[in-house]
Design a protein around this motif. Structure first.
Motif, PDB file in Angstrom:
ATOM      1  N   GLU A  68       0.816  -1.212   0.000  1.00 20.40           N
ATOM      2  CA  GLU A  68       0.000   0.000   0.000  1.00 20.40           C
ATOM      3  C   GLU A  68       0.852   1.266   0.000  1.00 20.40           C
ATOM      4  OE1 GLU A  68      -2.410  -0.603   3.464  1.00 20.40           O
ATOM      5  OE2 GLU A  68      -3.801  -1.946   2.414  1.00 20.40           O
ATOM      6  N   GLU A  69       2.029   1.208   0.631  1.00 17.51           N
ATOM      7  CA  GLU A  69       2.903   2.377   0.726  1.00 17.51           C
ATOM      8  C   GLU A  69       3.860   2.508  -0.460  1.00 17.51           C
ATOM      9  OE1 GLU A  69       4.786   1.884   4.511  1.00 17.51           O
ATOM     10  OE2 GLU A  69       3.019   2.547   5.618  1.00 17.51           O
ATOM     11  N   SER A  70       3.857   1.529  -1.345  1.00 20.58           N
ATOM     12  CA  SER A  70       4.782   1.559  -2.476  1.00 20.58           C
ATOM     13  C   SER A  70       4.231   2.407  -3.610  1.00 20.58           C
ATOM     14  CB  SER A  70       5.069   0.142  -2.964  1.00 20.58           C
ATOM     15  OG  SER A  70       3.956  -0.367  -3.653  1.00 20.58           O
ATOM     16  N   LEU A  71       5.033   2.575  -4.628  1.00 24.30           N
ATOM     17  CA  LEU A  71       4.586   3.301  -5.819  1.00 24.30           C
ATOM     18  C   LEU A  71       3.467   2.521  -6.497  1.00 24.30           C
ATOM     19  CD1 LEU A  71       8.097   4.218  -7.230  1.00 24.30           C
ATOM     20  CD2 LEU A  71       6.489   5.739  -6.066  1.00 24.30           C
TER      21      LEU A  71
ATOM     22  N   ARG B 294       2.889  -2.032  -7.203  1.00 23.16           N
ATOM     23  CA  ARG B 294       2.025  -2.812  -6.305  1.00 23.16           C
ATOM     24  C   ARG B 294       1.771  -4.232  -6.770  1.00 23.16           C
ATOM     25  NH1 ARG B 294      -1.639   2.357  -4.793  1.00 23.16           N
ATOM     26  NH2 ARG B 294      -0.032   3.279  -3.459  1.00 23.16           N
ATOM     27  N   ASP B 295       1.741  -4.466  -8.060  1.00 19.90           N
ATOM     28  CA  ASP B 295       1.517  -5.823  -8.552  1.00 19.90           C
ATOM     29  C   ASP B 295       2.820  -6.602  -8.714  1.00 19.90           C
ATOM     30  OD1 ASP B 295       2.427  -4.327 -10.712  1.00 19.90           O
ATOM     31  OD2 ASP B 295       1.200  -5.407 -12.156  1.00 19.90           O
ATOM     32  N   LYS B 296       3.926  -6.029  -8.291  1.00 16.02           N
ATOM     33  CA  LYS B 296       5.234  -6.673  -8.441  1.00 16.02           C
ATOM     34  C   LYS B 296       5.675  -7.411  -7.180  1.00 16.02           C
ATOM     35  CE  LYS B 296       5.659  -4.557 -12.400  1.00 16.02           C
ATOM     36  NZ  LYS B 296       4.997  -5.135 -13.508  1.00 16.02           N
ATOM     37  N   PHE B 297       4.941  -7.279  -6.104  1.00 17.09           N
ATOM     38  CA  PHE B 297       5.305  -7.915  -4.842  1.00 17.09           C
ATOM     39  C   PHE B 297       4.922  -9.397  -4.827  1.00 17.09           C
ATOM     40  CE2 PHE B 297       5.586  -3.538  -3.628  1.00 17.09           C
ATOM     41  CZ  PHE B 297       6.533  -3.507  -2.620  1.00 17.09           C
ATOM     42  N   LEU B 298       5.437 -10.084  -3.863  1.00 20.15           N
ATOM     43  CA  LEU B 298       5.226 -11.509  -3.658  1.00 20.15           C
ATOM     44  C   LEU B 298       3.737 -11.864  -3.601  1.00 20.15           C
ATOM     45  CD1 LEU B 298       6.639 -14.237  -2.820  1.00 20.15           C
ATOM     46  CD2 LEU B 298       6.256 -13.509  -0.471  1.00 20.15           C
ATOM     47  N   ALA B 299       3.363 -12.922  -4.292  1.00 20.51           N
ATOM     48  CA  ALA B 299       1.994 -13.440  -4.247  1.00 20.51           C
ATOM     49  C   ALA B 299       1.873 -14.323  -3.004  1.00 20.51           C
ATOM     50  CB  ALA B 299       1.681 -14.220  -5.517  1.00 20.51           C
ATOM     51  N   TYR B 300       1.936 -13.672  -1.854  1.00 19.06           N
ATOM     52  CA  TYR B 300       2.040 -14.374  -0.582  1.00 19.06           C
ATOM     53  C   TYR B 300       0.830 -15.255  -0.286  1.00 19.06           C
ATOM     54  CZ  TYR B 300       2.980 -15.042   4.397  1.00 19.06           C
ATOM     55  OH  TYR B 300       3.221 -15.578   5.627  1.00 19.06           O
ATOM     56  N   LYS B 301      -0.368 -14.741  -0.508  1.00 21.58           N
ATOM     57  CA  LYS B 301      -1.574 -15.522  -0.205  1.00 21.58           C
ATOM     58  C   LYS B 301      -1.624 -16.796  -1.045  1.00 21.58           C
ATOM     59  CE  LYS B 301      -4.530 -11.828   1.467  1.00 21.58           C
ATOM     60  NZ  LYS B 301      -5.751 -11.060   1.292  1.00 21.58           N
ATOM     61  N   ARG B 302      -1.274 -16.673  -2.321  1.00 21.29           N
ATOM     62  CA  ARG B 302      -1.280 -17.845  -3.207  1.00 21.29           C
ATOM     63  C   ARG B 302      -0.278 -18.890  -2.707  1.00 21.29           C
ATOM     64  NH1 ARG B 302      -0.071 -16.368  -9.200  1.00 21.29           N
ATOM     65  NH2 ARG B 302      -0.300 -14.441  -8.094  1.00 21.29           N
ATOM     66  N   LEU B 303       0.907 -18.429  -2.325  1.00 24.81           N
ATOM     67  CA  LEU B 303       1.923 -19.360  -1.816  1.00 24.81           C
ATOM     68  C   LEU B 303       1.481 -19.983  -0.491  1.00 24.81           C
ATOM     69  CD1 LEU B 303       5.146 -17.376  -2.673  1.00 24.81           C
ATOM     70  CD2 LEU B 303       4.482 -19.580  -3.623  1.00 24.81           C
ATOM     71  N   LYS B 304       0.830 -19.192   0.335  1.00 24.47           N
ATOM     72  CA  LYS B 304       0.363 -19.691   1.632  1.00 24.47           C
ATOM     73  C   LYS B 304      -0.666 -20.811   1.445  1.00 24.47           C
ATOM     74  CE  LYS B 304      -1.015 -17.732   6.041  1.00 24.47           C
ATOM     75  NZ  LYS B 304      -1.396 -16.510   6.758  1.00 24.47           N
ATOM     76  N   VAL B 305      -1.556 -20.652   0.474  1.00 27.03           N
ATOM     77  CA  VAL B 305      -2.549 -21.694   0.166  1.00 27.03           C
ATOM     78  C   VAL B 305      -1.837 -22.978  -0.264  1.00 27.03           C
ATOM     79  CG1 VAL B 305      -4.355 -22.370  -1.477  1.00 27.03           C
ATOM     80  CG2 VAL B 305      -4.440 -20.133  -0.382  1.00 27.03           C
TER      81      VAL B 305
ATOM     82  N   VAL C 100      15.388   3.529  -2.411  1.00 26.85           N
ATOM     83  CA  VAL C 100      15.054   3.020  -1.076  1.00 26.85           C
ATOM     84  C   VAL C 100      13.830   2.115  -1.162  1.00 26.85           C
ATOM     85  CG1 VAL C 100      14.231   3.689   1.226  1.00 26.85           C
ATOM     86  CG2 VAL C 100      16.145   4.916   0.177  1.00 26.85           C
ATOM     87  N   LEU C 101      12.830   2.530  -1.932  1.00 26.86           N
ATOM     88  CA  LEU C 101      11.653   1.681  -2.122  1.00 26.86           C
ATOM     89  C   LEU C 101      12.030   0.360  -2.772  1.00 26.86           C
ATOM     90  CD1 LEU C 101       8.986   4.268  -3.338  1.00 26.86           C
ATOM     91  CD2 LEU C 101       8.997   3.035  -1.161  1.00 26.86           C
ATOM     92  N   LEU C 102      12.950   0.388  -3.737  1.00 26.98           N
ATOM     93  CA  LEU C 102      13.387  -0.838  -4.395  1.00 26.98           C
ATOM     94  C   LEU C 102      14.116  -1.741  -3.406  1.00 26.98           C
ATOM     95  CD1 LEU C 102      13.446  -2.402  -7.054  1.00 26.98           C
ATOM     96  CD2 LEU C 102      15.612  -1.265  -7.577  1.00 26.98           C
ATOM     97  N   LEU C 103      14.914  -1.157  -2.535  1.00 23.31           N
ATOM     98  CA  LEU C 103      15.598  -1.948  -1.499  1.00 23.31           C
ATOM     99  C   LEU C 103      14.569  -2.593  -0.576  1.00 23.31           C
ATOM    100  CD1 LEU C 103      18.219  -2.830  -0.127  1.00 23.31           C
ATOM    101  CD2 LEU C 103      18.144  -0.697   1.170  1.00 23.31           C
ATOM    102  N   ASN C 104      13.568  -1.829  -0.155  1.00 25.81           N
ATOM    103  CA  ASN C 104      12.509  -2.379   0.695  1.00 25.81           C
ATOM    104  C   ASN C 104      11.728  -3.456  -0.043  1.00 25.81           C
ATOM    105  OD1 ASN C 104      13.160  -0.709   2.834  1.00 25.81           O
ATOM    106  ND2 ASN C 104      11.672   0.834   2.284  1.00 25.81           N
ATOM    107  N   TYR C 105      11.443  -3.224  -1.321  1.00 30.66           N
ATOM    108  CA  TYR C 105      10.759  -4.214  -2.151  1.00 30.66           C
ATOM    109  C   TYR C 105      11.538  -5.529  -2.144  1.00 30.66           C
ATOM    110  CZ  TYR C 105       9.602  -6.573  -6.548  1.00 30.66           C
ATOM    111  OH  TYR C 105       9.279  -7.502  -7.494  1.00 30.66           O
ATOM    112  N   SER C 106      12.821  -5.415  -2.378  1.00 31.08           N
ATOM    113  CA  SER C 106      13.675  -6.598  -2.420  1.00 31.08           C
ATOM    114  C   SER C 106      13.673  -7.325  -1.072  1.00 31.08           C
ATOM    115  CB  SER C 106      15.100  -6.185  -2.799  1.00 31.08           C
ATOM    116  OG  SER C 106      15.954  -7.284  -2.831  1.00 31.08           O
TER     117      SER C 106
END
Length: 123
Positions: free
Chosen positions: A12-15, A19-30, A107-113
């Motif tokens: 939510e705080e990213s550019l 936003r669609d470039k982050f980990l698909a965490y819910k899918r992996l969790k399932v 900095v955002l890219l570092l946090n993304y990583s």
């Protein structure tokens, strides 16, 4: 704070374009839950999980390299030719603003990583 909530906050705080470039965490969790169960489809779930992890890593790497290349191009543009004395003040304000923007996005890219690596490791 649980990782899923932390990831959601980070997204939510990213550019907006990131936003669609982050980990698909819910899918992996399932998929992790299916792999952990004693379901007859466990082997298929495990294969899907591994495939999804590989796809996520490839996606992260591609995005990171694209951003890195863009930052290099922008840095070269910002550090380009010196303006004339008459344009210097306006150009310097513009250059400072671009450098600050570039730094913020780095900095955002570092946090993304970091957040995607953490999520990938937790999966």
């Amino acid at each position: 704070m649980k990782f899923g909530k932390r990831l959601k906050k980070q997204v939510e705080e990213s550019l907006p374009g990131w936003r669609d470039k982050f980990l698909a965490y819910k899918r992996l969790k399932v998929l992790v839950r299916l792999v952990s169960s004693s379901s007859p489809h466990r082997a298929a779930a495990e294969a899907a999980f591994v495939r999804q992890l590989h796809d996520e890593v490839d996606r992260f790497n591609t995005f990171f390299l694209e951003q890195e290349e863009e930052f290099i191009i922008r840095h070269k543009a910002v550090a380009g030719e010196e303006p004339s004395e008459a344009e210097r003040a306006a150009q310097m304000r513009k250059v400072r603003r671009e450098i600050v923007d570039l730094h913020g996005e780095m900095v955002l890219l570092l946090n993304y990583s970091a957040v995607n690596y953490t999520g990938w490791r937790r999966s």
